[in-house]
Design an enzyme around this catalytic site. Structure first.
Site: not given
Ligand code: MG
Ligand code: 16G
Length: 546
Positions: A64, A282, A378
């Site tokens: 990520s 990602d 958030a």
């Molecule tokens: Mg991610």
């Protein structure tokens, strides 16, 4: 299952000395070179979960928003969501089994515990990875793990995390499930929403999209090409092409949200002409931003997206009269949601707001209990889920004659379910959702931003020896241990206008996170500092940083 062949295959992926790895909120994540054994074993686990359920499961190799040198792996469950909680513990057990024999033993135990009969179908796992250089070798390790227990792997190549989740869900619902089907479904929903926005709407403004130099960039280009005739114009920056910079370095949703600043390659000047959006590495998170009237950078985070989506859904259901009102709409947030957003949802839109611990799986779990469950962290990860019962009712309604406004509302809600990934939060869906709603409402970014004004907030992290000394309750808003911590926080918050503060151990780093908000910027900052000092004192702090 032939344990001898599992052991043999596992011997090719010995675990590094001293490895202790945990399947956390986002699966396994670590420096890439330490991961082959973990990835091999997670392949084994995903195959077993597929055998147990008789449905396909998924594996995504990604870290990520982490730096490029890290990688990771997470499992998509047969419904396209996150791996079941019990199985997370099993994943940790398999990954840490010290030898190949111990691994075979742990697999045997898991098969017994989960009642996987020896004659169960062999299982199928869909595999994907992001653009990290370590991806192909790790994908190979996963393939070997899947094959070691006799399951089939379908390698779908380079995909965003949400694309793979979408495919797992679609496959198990016997729906068309290729990447092209994914794009077609999102695009068809978006087209319908634009059509229903009516002829008088202004043309779409160009949207700068920061691809974080990751997998999302190329996918956004493809989506844009498919929708070019609608006037949608993505201008992709940080696309990961040679010379454009490294993955997540100075760009991407995580950077922009934490720094409250434009990403590399995007200037404030450009934002004057339109809005921008940043994906993470990602592409399961997205945040938006623009340049406000004073010329400052303004972030529109996951809370703002939730509010925009909730208002739109609410309006459609209201257009359906009493029948529309019987469907339950809920917005799910974490403690990080800005108090002003929560207030707007509850008091402005009169919607139910639920609160859960941080981590997509917790929000998702609660969101599916509503007929329309809207959840966004958030930080930009979230989606809008429509229940099967509501969708079925909408399909019936769409076939009936009725007032045009009613018909439009029905069609909009149906289109929403196609545009917005129903498996997990998806940055590409997020882009389309926001563009479609703004077009329907004839709103500029400034109109959207003006729905409510964020309370100033401040986040800090305190490095500690052992973050597990901090435990929390009430969706992480109350500290249970160490003794005295919550009372001390309460005392700090007491005199502060619109003050709120909480602490929680991070699920991804060995730190304690501090959050504070207040009516004024300086108060939020000093509240965060005071609370960080308390954490230092009561939990053995080593240092504090933003
Ligand atoms: Mg991610
Ligand atoms: C992971 C979670 C994200 C959460 C973040 C919190 C998923 C897919 N991702 O990235 O939802 O906001 O962790 O990190 O669940 P922290 O525990 O370090 O604050």
């Amino acid at each position: 299952m032939v344990m001898a062949s599992l052991e043999q295959a596992a011997n090719l992926y010995p675990i590094p000395p001293g490895l202790a790895i945990d399947y956390g909120t986002a699966g396994f994540r670590a420096e890439a070179s330490t991961l082959p054994s973990t990835v091999f074993r997670t392949g084994v686990l995903a195959a077993l979960r597929s055998r147990q359920t008789g449905a396909v499961t998924g594996l995504v190799i990604t870290a990520s928003h982490n730096p490029e040198g890290d990688n990771g792996i997470k499992v998509a469950d047969p419904n396209g969501g996150m791996l079941l909680r019990d199985w997370e513990a099993a994943a940790t057990a398999l990954a840490n089994a010290p030898t190949s024999e111990a691994l075979a033993e742990a697999v045997q135990q898991l098969a017994v515990r989960e009642g996987i009969p020896a004659q169960a179908p062999s299982g199928t796992v869909l595999l994907a990875r992001d653009t990290r250089p370590s991806g192909p070798a790790l994908a190979h390790a996963a393939t070997q793990g899947i094959a070691a227990v006799g399951a089939t792997v379908e390698d779908r190549g380079v995909l965003t995390t949400p694309q793979l989740h979408w495919m797992v869900r679609a496959t198990n619902r016997a729906e068309a499930a290729t990447e092209q089907d994914y794009f077609r479904t999102l695009a068809a929903g978006f087209r319908e929403l634009l059509l229903l926005a009516g002829a008088g709407r202004p043309p779409l403004a160009p949207l700068l999209v920061d691809g974080a130099n990751g997998v999302g960039a190329a996918k956004v280009e493809r989506l844009g090409a498919l929708l070019a005739d609608t006037g949608l114009a993505f201008r992709v920056r940080n696309s990961g092409q040679p010379g454009e910079g490294r993955l997540n370095a100075g760009c991407g949703a995580d950077f922009v949200q934490k720094e409250q600043a434009p990403p590399a390659g995007v200037t404030l000047d450009e934002l004057r002409a339109g809005r921008g959006a940043s994906l993470d590495g990602d592409a399961d998170r997205v945040v938006f931003y623009h340049c406000d009237e004073e010329g400052g950078f303004k972030l529109l985070d996951g809370d703002k997206i939730a509010v925009l989506a909730a208002g739109f859904v609410n309006e459609q259901l209201q257009a359906l009269g009493d029948e529309g009102r019987r469907w339950r709409v809920g917005v799910v947030q974490t403690a990080y949601a800005n108090g002003a957003a929560t207030d707007y949802l509850r008091n402005g839109l009169q919607l139910e707001v639920a609160r859960t611990a941080t981590g997509v799986k917790y929000l998702h779990e609660v969101a599916v209990q509503f007929d329309v469950g809207i959840y966004f962290e958030a930080n930009g990860h979230g989606t809008v889920l429509l229940s099967a019962a509501l969708l079925e009712w909408l399909h019936q309604q769409s076939k009936l004659e009725g007032a045009p406004e009613r018909h439009t509302a029905v069609r909009r809600l149906l289109a929403l379910a196609g545009t917005v990934n129903q498996a997990v939060g998806d940055a590409l869906s997020g882009l389309l959702l926001v563009e479609a709603v703004l077009a329907s409402r004839r709103w500029s970014t400034a109109d959207w931003d003006a729905l409510y004004t964020d309370l100033p907030s401040r986040q800090l992290k305190v490095t500690v020896h052992d973050r597990s000394v901090i435990t929390t309750s009430h969706a992480e808003t109350r500290a249970v241990t160490p003794a005295g911590l919550q009372d001390a926080i309460d005392a700090c918050v007491a005199g502060v206008s619109q003050g709120r503060a909480f602490v929680r151990p991070s699920g991804t780093e060995n730190v304690v996170r501090v959050y504070a908000e207040a009516a004024m910027r300086e108060q939020a900052a000093s509240l965060a500092n005071e609370v960080a000092r308390i954490v230092h004192r009561l939990a053995g702090g080593l240092g504090t940083s933003p």
